[in-house]
Write an enzyme that holds these catalytic residues in place. Structure first.
Site, PDB file in Angstrom:
ATOM      1  N   GLY A   1     -10.884   3.585   3.156  1.00 45.26           N
ATOM      2  CA  GLY A   1     -11.634   4.428   4.073  1.00 45.26           C
ATOM      3  C   GLY A   1     -12.761   3.749   4.814  1.00 45.26           C
TER       4      GLY A   1
ATOM      5  CB  CYS B   1      -5.901 -27.734  16.071  1.00 44.82           C
ATOM      6  SG  CYS B   1      -6.598 -26.103  16.464  1.00 44.82           S
TER       7      CYS B   1
ATOM      8  CG  ASP C   1      -5.756   6.433  -0.382  1.00 47.09           C
ATOM      9  OD1 ASP C   1      -4.585   6.136  -0.039  1.00 47.09           O
ATOM     10  OD2 ASP C   1      -6.752   5.986   0.203  1.00 47.09           O
TER      11      ASP C   1
ATOM     12  CG  HIS D   1      -5.572 -21.654  15.499  1.00 45.31           C
ATOM     13  ND1 HIS D   1      -6.200 -22.841  15.182  1.00 45.31           N
ATOM     14  CD2 HIS D   1      -6.571 -20.770  15.831  1.00 45.31           C
ATOM     15  CE1 HIS D   1      -7.505 -22.704  15.325  1.00 45.31           C
ATOM     16  NE2 HIS D   1      -7.763 -21.459  15.719  1.00 45.31           N
TER      17      HIS D   1
ATOM     18  CB  CYS E   1      -4.186 -25.518  11.992  1.00 47.26           C
ATOM     19  SG  CYS E   1      -4.122 -25.256  13.781  1.00 47.26           S
TER      20      CYS E   1
ATOM     21  CB  CYS F   1      -8.955 -26.434  13.657  1.00 52.11           C
ATOM     22  SG  CYS F   1      -7.583 -25.604  12.831  1.00 52.11           S
TER      23      CYS F   1
ATOM     24  CD  GLN G   1     -10.330   6.846   0.793  1.00 49.02           C
ATOM     25  OE1 GLN G   1     -11.237   6.925   1.627  1.00 49.02           O
ATOM     26  NE2 GLN G   1      -9.250   6.091   1.014  1.00 49.02           N
TER      27      GLN G   1
ATOM     28  CG  ASP H   1      -0.295  -0.077   2.522  1.00 51.31           C
ATOM     29  OD1 ASP H   1       0.941  -0.007   2.545  1.00 51.31           O
ATOM     30  OD2 ASP H   1      -0.989  -0.197   3.533  1.00 51.31           O
ATOM     31  CB  SER H   2       0.307   4.573  -1.390  1.00 51.95           C
ATOM     32  OG  SER H   2      -0.828   4.997  -0.659  1.00 51.95           O
ATOM     33  N   GLY H   3       0.952   3.868   1.831  1.00 57.49           N
ATOM     34  CA  GLY H   3       1.273   4.503   3.105  1.00 57.49           C
ATOM     35  C   GLY H   3       0.319   5.607   3.492  1.00 57.49           C
ATOM     36  N   GLY H   4      -0.668   5.905   2.624  1.00 54.54           N
ATOM     37  CA  GLY H   4      -1.594   6.982   2.930  1.00 54.54           C
ATOM     38  C   GLY H   4      -2.338   6.786   4.234  1.00 54.54           C
ATOM     39  CG  PHE H   5      -4.960   3.565   6.908  1.00 53.74           C
ATOM     40  CD1 PHE H   5      -6.232   4.053   7.170  1.00 53.74           C
ATOM     41  CD2 PHE H   5      -4.367   2.758   7.863  1.00 53.74           C
ATOM     42  CE1 PHE H   5      -6.896   3.739   8.348  1.00 53.74           C
ATOM     43  CE2 PHE H   5      -5.010   2.439   9.042  1.00 53.74           C
ATOM     44  CZ  PHE H   5      -6.283   2.933   9.290  1.00 53.74           C
TER      45      PHE H   5
ATOM     46  CG  ASP I   1      -5.057  -5.449   3.820  1.00 52.58           C
ATOM     47  OD1 ASP I   1      -4.430  -5.021   4.802  1.00 52.58           O
ATOM     48  OD2 ASP I   1      -5.819  -4.712   3.138  1.00 52.58           O
TER      49      ASP I   1
END
Length: 391
Positions: free
Chosen positions: A215, A308, A146, A334, A305, A303, A188, A92-96, A265
């Site tokens: 956003g 577990c 953004d 897990h 995994c 599960c 946005q 990501d661009s780092g805006g957030f 994500d």
């Protein structure tokens, strides 16, 4: 260059099965991306993520720009060589992060001046600088810069953010140099339906390789988030991937898929793992609770995994209480298995035409009826759920 093909659309929802291909991986969508802000997913090696079924992860340009620096990463051969991750990477661009972590942000049409959350040093980020950073990092998929407006906000502020996001998107397109990276634009518009639609249409006219919805999951109620998806996703091209940024509670993945989202994500599975909150088919296990001190059962009896299959709740409780780093690692494994398996089962249900039944069973089994009705609200970005029972 990235390629994306829709292979099958669901007859009962807007969900679809797709194949996203980059120079490093083929990823079946809908898919969840684990977050490695500084490169690794905390406590895990690349082989762990591969064994868990992930082919695409997210790294954060803001954090990597500050430490160790994008030029160092470039000198080391880019993120793939630097981290040893052989799969695909999205940055990501780092805006957030600038708007949520950095201090004393000053935003103009030219760019944003901010102070590092690490040492207070002053930096100036423009769309051109964002492209320089992301091209140096060398991810398969990169994001345009953004402006993420903090909610709640008045309409004028949100409208100005939409205008500036389009302006910056145009400059990101004009300044990009590499042709082997896919550039996504970010929609946005806050909780204003008409501004969401306008933002999406403007970005589609600019023509990106994919489109992200930003956003959201910033403190608004879930019903508001789902409503914004309902008006935004139909404006995005059918033949391009759609990415819902920073959203990662299980029910949000399910509802996003139902509305036509392909990529997600969030730090939820790894952060919750480190803080001892474990996802299961019947709700969450908060492993620090005293009730688990002598519990011989696995986290989730259903599960498969590696955690577990091998460890008891009592042992994981012990590891957490003595602050043993192995506990955080096992919990994260897990949780990521749970997320990987959830997305696999969603894809299977879409393929077999049983998505409505899967959705209904999910809510019934996991005691999330309140969430299903859209009544729950996020306590914080990717925070804990109201109404999600502990077991």
């Amino acid at each position: 260059m990235m390629q994306y093909h829709v292979q099958q659309s669901d007859q009962h929802s807007k969900g679809r099965i797709g194949l996203l291909t980059t120079g490093h991986a083929e990823v079946r969508t809908p898919a969840f991306m684990p977050v490695g802000s500084l490169g690794p997913v905390k406590g895990l090696e690349p082989e762990d993520l591969q064994r868990l079924g992930f082919g695409l992860i997210l790294n954060n340009a803001y954090h990597l720009y500050l430490r160790p620096g994008h030029k160092i990463v470039a000198d080391m051969g880019g993120l793939h060589a630097f981290t040893g991750w052989p799969g695909a990477i999205l940055t990501d661009s780092g805006g957030f992060q600038i708007f949520s972590l950095a201090k004393l942000c000053e935003i103009t049409d030219e760019g944003v001046t901010f102070q590092s959350h690490i040492d207070g040093s002053t930096h100036f980020l423009t769309p051109e600088k964002a492209m320089e950073i992301e091209e140096a990092l060398g991810a398969d998929i990169i994001m345009a810069l953004d402006q993420c407006v903090a909610l709640p906000a008045d309409r004028e502020t949100i409208q100005d953010g939409v205008r500036r996001t389009k302006l910056w998107a145009e400059r990101c397109q004009a300044s990009r140099r590499r042709t082997d990276q896919a550039l996504f634009g970010i929609v946005q518009g806050g909780l204003e339906p008409d501004l969401r639609v306008a933002s999406a249409r403007e970005l589609v006219r600019l023509g990106f390789e994919g489109y992200a919805i930003g956003g959201l999951s910033v403190g608004e109620g879930k019903s508001d988030m789902y409503a914004m998806l309902d008006v935004t996703v139909p404006e995005l091209p059918e033949n391009k991937p759609r990415y819902l940024m920073g959203v990662g509670h299980p029910e949000d993945l399910l509802e996003g898929v139902a509305r036509g989202v392909d990529l997600f994500d969030c730090v939820v599975p790894s952060r919750h793992g480190r803080t001892g909150s474990l996802f299961t088919s019947a709700g969450r296990v908060v492993i620090k609770q005293a009730r688990y001190a002598e519990d011989e059962r696995p986290i989730d009896p259903d599960c498969a995994c590696p955690v577990c299959r091998r460890y008891s709740r009592a042992y994981l409780h012990h590891l957490f209480m003595v602050k043993e780093m192995l506990g955080a690692r096992l919990n994260t494994i897990h949780n990521l298995w749970y997320f990987s398996e959830l997305m696999r089962r969603i894809r299977e249900a879409l393929t077999e035409g049983t998505f409505p039944e899967f959705r209904e069973t999910f809510y019934r089994n996991s005691n999330r009826q309140a969430v299903m009705a859209g009544l729950a609200a996020c306590e914080e970005p990717c925070g804990d759920l109201h109404g999600n029972g502990h077991i």
